[in-house]
Design an enzyme around this catalytic site. Structure first.
Site, short mmCIF file in Angstrom:
data_model
loop_
_atom_site.label_atom_id
_atom_site.label_comp_id
_atom_site.label_asym_id
_atom_site.label_seq_id
_atom_site.Cartn_x
_atom_site.Cartn_y
_atom_site.Cartn_z
N PHE A 7 21.68 10.39 -78.58
CA PHE A 7 22.59 9.34 -78.16
C PHE A 7 21.84 8.10 -77.70
CE2 PHE A 7 24.84 13.29 -77.65
CZ PHE A 7 26.16 13.01 -78.00
N ASP A 8 22.32 6.95 -78.14
CA ASP A 8 21.99 5.71 -77.46
C ASP A 8 22.65 5.77 -76.09
OD1 ASP A 8 21.19 2.90 -77.17
OD2 ASP A 8 23.34 2.51 -77.39
#
Length: 221
Positions: A7-8
């Site tokens: 995930f960003d």
């Protein structure tokens, strides 16, 4: 079969949008000939901070601006940061189902950890790769590859979730599928330009992608 989700951070799982915008507005107040506005800031969100400071100021040396930004950002952090809806529950379900979770962000480690701990999701991630741990930030795939190595995963069965082209291009460069999040400030038409494997409207849509629950999801809609 998906076994790993990366995930960003900003704009993807943590709603730091207002904090970032306010930090930039504060930093450049009275600094530039023309005011730096929200409309200037939003398209550049996702880039490493130093690059953004150089871009907006037109200067090569921006240490003073970075320090000014970070002082304000840390001071206002806890008041302006929260997770997006259903993030904690969804990540908890993925983690409980045995999906390996990691963060790959262009943010520095100190504020990355502040945000994850504030929102109660820090312990769900087996790998956290920030801009401090790489030579080349996204869209270079270095961070993704480093996170996969730390998690003991390989590219086959991994995917990257993000809100900007930096995330989607990094996934492509790493040879893994990508998920664009429709709550990105940049909008769905922007995301579609970079051909994500999926675009999701709700983070809970990651559950069927990972096989955690049975449901249909439209690919490349």
């Amino acid at each position: 079969m998906i076994h790993t989700m990366l995930f960003d951070l900003d704009g993807t799982i943590l709603d730091t949008n207002e904090l970032i915008i306010q930090s930039f507005l504060h930093t450049f107040d009275g600094i530039t000939k023309e005011p730096v506005t929200r409309e200037h800031i939003i398209p550049n969100m996702g880039r490493p901070l130093v690059e953004q400071m150089q871009f907006f100021s037109g200067r090569d040396t921006v240490d003073d601006l970075v320090q000014k930004y970070r002082r304000f950002n840390i001071e206002k952090h806890d008041a302006l940061v929260k997770e997006f809806p259903d993030v904690r529950e969804t990540l908890g379900r993925l983690h409980a189902a045995g999906i390996k979770l990691g963060v790959v962000t262009s943010k520095v480690r100190v504020t990355t950890e502040m945000g994850l701990k504030l929102c109660g999701i820090y312990d769900l991630f087996g790998a956290i790769v920030t801009v401090d741990e790489v030579q080349r930030a996204k869209p270079d795939p270095e961070g993704i590859r480093k996170a996969l190595k730390e998690l003991g995963s390989d590219a086959n069965g991994a995917l990257m979730v993000g809100d900007s082209h930096y995330d989607l291009e990094a996934a492509h460069n790493a040879g893994i599928p990508s998920v664009g999040v429709a709550w990105s400030l940049k909008g769905i038409p922007y995301l579609k330009q970079y051909n994500p494997t999926y675009i999701i409207d709700d983070i809970k849509e990651l559950l069927p992608i990972a096989g955690v629950e049975e449901s249909s999801i439209e690919k490349n809609r």
